[in-house]
Design a protein around this motif. Sequence first.
Motif, mmCIF file in Angstrom:
data_model
loop_
_atom_site.group_PDB
_atom_site.id
_atom_site.type_symbol
_atom_site.label_atom_id
_atom_site.label_comp_id
_atom_site.label_asym_id
_atom_site.label_seq_id
_atom_site.Cartn_x
_atom_site.Cartn_y
_atom_site.Cartn_z
ATOM 1 N N GLN A 1 -1.726 21.360 37.097
ATOM 2 C CA GLN A 1 -1.719 20.233 38.032
ATOM 3 C C GLN A 1 -3.007 19.926 38.420
ATOM 4 O O GLN A 1 -3.464 18.718 38.706
ATOM 5 N N GLN B 1 3.069 23.878 35.230
ATOM 6 C CA GLN B 1 2.429 22.961 34.581
ATOM 7 C C GLN B 1 1.055 22.844 35.395
ATOM 8 O O GLN B 1 0.966 23.038 36.478
ATOM 9 N N GLY C 1 -2.431 19.890 45.792
ATOM 10 C CA GLY C 1 -3.120 20.004 44.504
ATOM 11 C C GLY C 1 -4.296 21.102 44.654
ATOM 12 O O GLY C 1 -4.018 22.258 45.330
ATOM 13 N N ILE D 1 2.230 13.740 42.077
ATOM 14 C CA ILE D 1 2.274 14.053 40.390
ATOM 15 C C ILE D 1 2.548 12.621 39.829
ATOM 16 O O ILE D 1 2.951 11.629 40.474
#
Length: 325
Positions: free
Chosen positions: A80, A78, A112, A189
């Motif tokens: 990020q 995904q 991140g 997240i």
Amino acid sequence: MPQNLGISQRKPGFLKYCTNALVVGLVAIVVFFPNNAHLWAALHAIEPGQYFIAAEDSTGVAAITEVNQQGSLLASGQAQAHFPYWHAHALLGTIPALLHPHPTQVMIIGMGSGGTPHTLGVNPLTQRIQVVELLGSELSVLRQYANTPVGKPLSFLFQDPRYEFKVGDGRRELAITDRQFDIIEADAIQPWRSRAGMLYSQEFFREVQAHLAPGGIAVQWHVGAETEPTFCSVFPHVIRLSIGGLSILLGSDRPLEFDQKGILSKLDTPLVLKFLAQAGVDVEAIRRDVKTAQVFSYSPDRNKSLDGINTDLFPRSEYYLNQPI
């Protein structure tokens, strides 16, 4: 009566045949099965020739891809974060670091792209920044990406001796440490993703509160409707900062004031300017956002009703619970 023969009693030709078949099979696997990089590139739907690096360990898979000098960090498939650092991440790091009068000890949960942890170190008074990241493979790809033109700011981050990078669960790190911090921030997240509830719950914010030094500031990206009442139910003094299209919650045991003039003055100091230049941050854009920021202060005697509050056992935002469709 004929006897069953074991493998050791069979003809030598049979054993040779099995050995040859095994060798051929292993060669075929080596030749035709893609290597790790090609495998993950295919699973991430990366176009042939497109920049792509990946790392895999016991915590999961992290990857970085780049198109037209724009990089993307992929965590477990995904997207990020992005490179260069997003302006929002620069605000999440720079503003609380310059708002606190003396942020000696800092902790941030979530690595991140490195944008928020990196800019959180902008204050020259800061002596130590502990960064806790659950996906350890992120650190591997970020260190590799630091050798590229787009990822160059990461090289300054990893060379800064004030930073301590830990692979682990941020909430666990808080639970087992006896340290206190001047700033604790969670840039994690989105709260509607699986297992995110434990980083947006009342119990988590209480854990943060317990490890803040007197006058310390808790920083939370205001990402969901339940985040605000949950945050306010824990910290006696809270302000919500609307800045650069971003909403940030700041909580403390003491009244908080958004010192606009003080932040702008710090943004003009040589050490701060040099630091942000190395991070590739648009300082003028931050100045404009600080000048136009809007601040909402919550009254300490406000109603602390439990309605709409996230708890460990009922993370209302996770899986879009209680959200209109």
